[in-house]
Scaffold this motif. Structure first.
Motif, PDB file in Angstrom:
ATOM      1  N   LEU A   1       6.448 -11.369   3.144  1.00 50.11           N
ATOM      2  CA  LEU A   1       5.479 -10.336   3.509  1.00 50.11           C
ATOM      3  C   LEU A   1       5.142  -9.448   2.313  1.00 50.11           C
ATOM      4  N   GLN A   2       6.118  -9.138   1.482  1.00 50.73           N
ATOM      5  CA  GLN A   2       5.846  -8.255   0.349  1.00 50.73           C
ATOM      6  C   GLN A   2       4.815  -8.867  -0.596  1.00 50.73           C
ATOM      7  N   ASP A   3       4.825 -10.208  -0.730  1.00 49.07           N
ATOM      8  CA  ASP A   3       3.842 -10.873  -1.579  1.00 49.07           C
ATOM      9  C   ASP A   3       2.466 -10.879  -0.920  1.00 49.07           C
TER      10      ASP A   3
ATOM     11  N   LEU B   1      -3.087  -8.617  -1.042  1.00 46.70           N
ATOM     12  CA  LEU B   1      -4.260  -8.260  -0.236  1.00 46.70           C
ATOM     13  C   LEU B   1      -4.335  -6.763   0.053  1.00 46.70           C
ATOM     14  N   LYS B   2      -3.926  -5.944  -0.909  1.00 45.12           N
ATOM     15  CA  LYS B   2      -3.835  -4.508  -0.640  1.00 45.12           C
ATOM     16  C   LYS B   2      -5.043  -3.719  -1.105  1.00 45.12           C
ATOM     17  N   THR B   3      -6.040  -4.367  -1.720  1.00 50.63           N
ATOM     18  CA  THR B   3      -7.213  -3.635  -2.195  1.00 50.63           C
ATOM     19  C   THR B   3      -8.492  -4.368  -1.804  1.00 50.63           C
ATOM     20  N   PRO B   4      -9.615  -3.652  -1.671  1.00 52.16           N
ATOM     21  CA  PRO B   4     -10.895  -4.315  -1.368  1.00 52.16           C
ATOM     22  C   PRO B   4     -11.295  -5.333  -2.432  1.00 52.16           C
TER      23      PRO B   4
ATOM     24  N   ASP C   1       8.077  -4.227   6.921  1.00 53.39           N
ATOM     25  CA  ASP C   1       8.149  -5.223   7.993  1.00 53.39           C
ATOM     26  C   ASP C   1       6.798  -5.610   8.570  1.00 53.39           C
ATOM     27  N   TYR C   2       5.746  -4.863   8.247  1.00 52.17           N
ATOM     28  CA  TYR C   2       4.458  -5.098   8.911  1.00 52.17           C
ATOM     29  C   TYR C   2       3.320  -4.582   8.048  1.00 52.17           C
ATOM     30  N   MET C   3       2.223  -5.331   8.035  1.00 50.99           N
ATOM     31  CA  MET C   3       1.014  -4.863   7.365  1.00 50.99           C
ATOM     32  C   MET C   3      -0.198  -5.196   8.226  1.00 50.99           C
TER      33      MET C   3
ATOM     34  N   VAL D   1      -9.717  -8.664  10.966  1.00 49.19           N
ATOM     35  CA  VAL D   1      -8.402  -8.026  10.932  1.00 49.19           C
ATOM     36  C   VAL D   1      -7.373  -9.045  10.469  1.00 49.19           C
ATOM     37  N   LEU D   2      -6.559  -8.642   9.520  1.00 49.96           N
ATOM     38  CA  LEU D   2      -5.396  -9.435   9.138  1.00 49.96           C
ATOM     39  C   LEU D   2      -4.168  -8.583   9.378  1.00 49.96           C
ATOM     40  N   GLU D   3      -3.257  -9.096  10.199  1.00 47.06           N
ATOM     41  CA  GLU D   3      -1.978  -8.425  10.378  1.00 47.06           C
ATOM     42  C   GLU D   3      -0.870  -9.446  10.150  1.00 47.06           C
ATOM     43  N   ALA D   4       0.251  -8.950   9.684  1.00 45.94           N
ATOM     44  CA  ALA D   4       1.345  -9.843   9.329  1.00 45.94           C
ATOM     45  C   ALA D   4       2.674  -9.150   9.556  1.00 45.94           C
ATOM     46  N   VAL D   5       3.668  -9.937   9.938  1.00 54.18           N
ATOM     47  CA  VAL D   5       4.998  -9.403  10.176  1.00 54.18           C
ATOM     48  C   VAL D   5       6.016 -10.252   9.433  1.00 54.18           C
ATOM     49  N   ARG D   6       7.029  -9.601   8.929  1.00 49.66           N
ATOM     50  CA  ARG D   6       8.063 -10.287   8.147  1.00 49.66           C
ATOM     51  C   ARG D   6       8.943 -11.151   9.041  1.00 49.66           C
ATOM     52  N   LEU D   7       9.212 -12.371   8.589  1.00 53.01           N
ATOM     53  CA  LEU D   7      10.142 -13.268   9.249  1.00 53.01           C
ATOM     54  C   LEU D   7      11.337 -13.516   8.332  1.00 53.01           C
ATOM     55  N   ARG D   8      12.305 -14.235   8.827  1.00 55.62           N
ATOM     56  CA  ARG D   8      13.469 -14.573   8.009  1.00 55.62           C
ATOM     57  C   ARG D   8      13.103 -15.655   6.986  1.00 55.62           C
ATOM     58  N   ASN D   9      13.976 -15.825   6.012  1.00 57.22           N
ATOM     59  CA  ASN D   9      13.864 -16.901   5.027  1.00 57.22           C
ATOM     60  C   ASN D   9      12.580 -16.832   4.209  1.00 57.22           C
ATOM     61  N   GLY D  10      12.095 -15.617   3.966  1.00 57.24           N
ATOM     62  CA  GLY D  10      10.941 -15.453   3.096  1.00 57.24           C
ATOM     63  C   GLY D  10       9.630 -15.941   3.667  1.00 57.24           C
TER      64      GLY D  10
END
Length: 293
Positions: free
Chosen positions: A75-77, A82-85, A142-144, A163-172
């Protein structure tokens, strides 16, 4: 999408909305995890050969396509990419019909203006523009969630929402939900039906309705087929953008173009338009004309 799943997803959304009032990030992250759980069987037995689900809905006033997928990126990647326009512009321009993308600030708000041709072979000066207001909803460990919204579009279309939403899972890994929706009036519906009856008459979507007399798959057509194709193209653009994060910067754009084209060619019945050389030439022409986003 089946009625049972609609009920489950609606309940998940309602639960998420209720929790949102007290803890926005925690509530939204849990709602997305609940959606992943509800889709577990379909993700594990997906016809796409990977944990991916595509749903579409024809609403009273518009269309909506949703892509759910588990991707092999932390998730961090995903958030960093995708953090800017400007980075969204770089991703969205991979779509074959998107010929220009520019970012500006209007009254303190970030606006991403996308120039779109109705068919890839139309001249750039015929493109219509979609001025998307860019908004970061959440950007946490954990969430974006990021939203692009445009009040109006061509031929009576309106209320575009990506809309793009994402949640962190295990194992990267990360669970993504990509949503593409818009509303339309009578003029837009007539124009869409005219396209589907002529140039788009052979186009199909991804939902299998059964089998034709000859044994071939009976794919969904019409407006739902249209929104499914576009939702998938945009999702694959986001995924192609993520795929080149570790490529040296000078080669990233070409790597993303190749990744998007190869991804769409996995579904030639739905998404094939032109050969690779023509697509790359088109996009390099866009790059020379437009410069950096």
């Amino acid at each position: 999408m089946g009625t049972g799943l609609q009920v489950v997803l609606a309940a998940s959304v309602a639960a998420g909305n209720a929790a949102l009032a007290a803890s926005p990030t925690t509530g939204a992250a849990q709602a997305l995890r609940d959606t992943q759980q509800a889709l577990g069987g379909r993700l594990g037995d997906s016809p796409f050969g990977r944990p991916l689900v595509l749903d579409s809905m024809e609403l009273p006033e518009g269309l909506k396509g949703d892509v759910y997928a588990i991707v092999d990126h932390p998730l961090q990647d995903v958030a960093a990419a995708l953090k800017t326009p400007a980075r969204w512009c770089e991703a969205l321009i991979l779509h074959i019909n998107n010929r220009r993308c520019q970012v500006a600030t209007d009254s303190g708000r970030e606006v991403l203006t996308l120039s779109v041709v109705r068919r890839y072979d139309k001249p750039v000066d015929s493109a219509f523009t979609l001025p998307f207001l860019y908004r970061t909803i959440a950007m946490d460990p954990d969430y974006m969630a990021v939203e692009l919204s445009a009040e109006s579009g061509p031929l009576g279309t309106r209320s575009y929402r990506v809309v793009l939403e994402a949640v962190r899972l295990r194992n990267g890994r990360t669970f993504l939900h990509f949503s593409y929706a818009y509303e339309h009036n009578l003029v837009a519906r007539v124009a869409t039906q005219a396209y589907l009856a002529t140039f788009g008459s052979d186009k199909v979507g991804f939902t299998a309705l059964g089998r034709l007399p000859g044994g071939e798959t009976d794919w969904i057509r019409g407006t739902r087929g249209l929104v499914e194709r576009n939702a998938m193209r945009y999702f694959l653009a986001v995924e192609a953008y993520l795929s080149a994060m570790d490529v040296p910067a000078p080669q990233q754009q070409d790597a993303r173009l190749l990744a998007w084209y190869e991804a769409t060619e996995r579904y030639p019945r739905q998404l094939h338009e032109i050969d690779l050389a023509s697509y790359l030439a088109l996009k390099r022409e866009d790059r020379l004309r437009n410069g950096p986003p």
